[in-house]
Scaffold this motif. Structure first.
Motif, short mmCIF file in Angstrom:
data_model
loop_
_atom_site.label_atom_id
_atom_site.label_comp_id
_atom_site.label_asym_id
_atom_site.label_seq_id
_atom_site.Cartn_x
_atom_site.Cartn_y
_atom_site.Cartn_z
N ALA A 1 0.84 -1.20 0.00
CA ALA A 1 0.00 0.00 0.00
C ALA A 1 0.87 1.25 0.00
O ALA A 1 0.58 2.22 -0.72
N LYS A 2 1.95 1.24 0.77
CA LYS A 2 2.83 2.40 0.82
C LYS A 2 3.54 2.60 -0.51
O LYS A 2 3.66 3.74 -1.00
N LEU A 3 4.00 1.51 -1.14
CA LEU A 3 4.63 1.64 -2.46
C LEU A 3 3.65 2.20 -3.48
O LEU A 3 4.01 3.06 -4.29
N ALA A 4 2.40 1.75 -3.44
CA ALA A 4 1.39 2.28 -4.36
C ALA A 4 1.17 3.76 -4.11
O ALA A 4 1.05 4.55 -5.06
N VAL B 1 9.72 2.85 -8.21
CA VAL B 1 10.22 1.68 -7.48
C VAL B 1 11.58 1.30 -8.04
O VAL B 1 11.76 1.16 -9.25
N LYS B 2 12.55 1.15 -7.16
CA LYS B 2 13.90 0.72 -7.54
C LYS B 2 14.04 -0.77 -7.30
O LYS B 2 14.52 -1.51 -8.13
N GLU B 3 13.62 -1.21 -6.12
CA GLU B 3 13.71 -2.62 -5.72
C GLU B 3 12.35 -3.01 -5.14
O GLU B 3 11.98 -2.52 -4.07
N PRO B 4 11.58 -3.86 -5.83
CA PRO B 4 10.26 -4.23 -5.33
C PRO B 4 10.32 -4.93 -3.98
O PRO B 4 11.38 -5.43 -3.58
N ALA B 5 9.21 -4.97 -3.30
CA ALA B 5 9.14 -5.63 -1.99
C ALA B 5 9.57 -7.08 -2.11
O ALA B 5 9.15 -7.80 -3.02
N HIS B 6 10.45 -7.49 -1.20
CA HIS B 6 10.89 -8.88 -1.16
C HIS B 6 11.28 -9.25 0.27
O HIS B 6 11.61 -8.38 1.08
N ASP B 7 11.20 -10.53 0.56
CA ASP B 7 11.48 -11.05 1.90
C ASP B 7 12.99 -11.17 2.08
O ASP B 7 13.67 -11.76 1.24
N VAL B 8 13.51 -10.61 3.16
CA VAL B 8 14.93 -10.71 3.46
C VAL B 8 15.20 -11.66 4.63
O VAL B 8 16.29 -11.70 5.16
N GLY B 9 14.17 -12.41 5.01
CA GLY B 9 14.31 -13.39 6.07
C GLY B 9 13.39 -13.09 7.24
O GLY B 9 13.16 -11.94 7.58
N GLY B 10 12.86 -14.14 7.80
CA GLY B 10 12.01 -13.99 8.98
C GLY B 10 10.71 -13.26 8.71
O GLY B 10 10.10 -12.71 9.62
N GLY B 11 10.28 -13.22 7.45
CA GLY B 11 9.04 -12.54 7.11
C GLY B 11 9.18 -11.03 6.96
O GLY B 11 8.21 -10.33 6.72
N ARG B 12 10.40 -10.51 7.08
CA ARG B 12 10.64 -9.07 6.92
C ARG B 12 10.68 -8.74 5.43
O ARG B 12 11.44 -9.33 4.68
N LEU B 13 9.85 -7.78 5.04
CA LEU B 13 9.81 -7.32 3.65
C LEU B 13 10.47 -5.95 3.55
O LEU B 13 10.24 -5.10 4.41
N VAL B 14 11.26 -5.76 2.51
CA VAL B 14 11.88 -4.46 2.26
C VAL B 14 11.69 -4.11 0.79
O VAL B 14 11.55 -4.99 -0.07
N ALA B 15 11.70 -2.82 0.51
CA ALA B 15 11.64 -2.31 -0.86
C ALA B 15 12.32 -0.95 -0.87
O ALA B 15 12.41 -0.29 0.18
N THR B 16 12.80 -0.55 -2.03
CA THR B 16 13.35 0.80 -2.17
C THR B 16 12.69 1.48 -3.36
O THR B 16 12.20 0.83 -4.28
N PHE B 17 12.71 2.81 -3.30
CA PHE B 17 12.19 3.61 -4.39
C PHE B 17 13.00 4.89 -4.46
O PHE B 17 13.74 5.21 -3.54
N THR B 18 12.88 5.59 -5.57
CA THR B 18 13.57 6.87 -5.71
C THR B 18 12.55 8.00 -5.74
O THR B 18 11.45 7.84 -6.28
#
Length: 118
Positions: free
Chosen positions: A76-79, A88-105
């Motif tokens: 929702a925040k990315l939208a 969006v630079k890096e779409p949301a993805h799991d980095v372990g333990g259910g933690r999702l990260v994404a980057t944007f410019t």
């Protein structure tokens, strides 16, 4: 605008060229030992924030520190930010333990991050 306020900046990742040297400096600065200490990442928890050291910018190829705003709903925040003009630079993805990260410019090319814990 929806009610999708952030939970604040709680995570900042720093690209470093020499992980061992950077680890010593950040430990001295923060006054704590790392909570994560691996060849690919060193992380510190201090005063309610997580400070991470990423050798050579990691797979994200970071060229400068990236701040991560914690959010309840990352998609929702990315939208919301893309509707406002971010890319969006890096779409949301799991980095372990259910933690999702994404980057944007932002429109000036500054890289910003969002993070959702499950």
């Amino acid at each position: 605008m929806t009610d999708s306020s952030t939970q604040g900046i709680k995570t900042v990742l720093h690209p470093v060229t020499d992980l061992a040297k950077a680890k010593a400096v950040y430990a001295a600065l923060l006054g704590v030992e790392p909570v994560a200490d691996a060849p690919y990442y060193v992380g510190f928890d201090a005063a309610g924030q997580h400070i991470g050291l990423v050798p050579r910018g990691g797979p994200q190829d970071m060229a400068s520190p990236v701040t991560y705003w914690h959010v309840a709903d990352i998609e929702a925040k990315l939208a919301e930010v893309t509707a406002a003009g971010a890319t969006v630079k890096e779409p949301a993805h799991d980095v372990g333990g259910g933690r999702l990260v994404a980057t944007f410019t932002d429109p000036d090319g500054n890289v910003l991050g969002v993070l959702q814990d499950s």
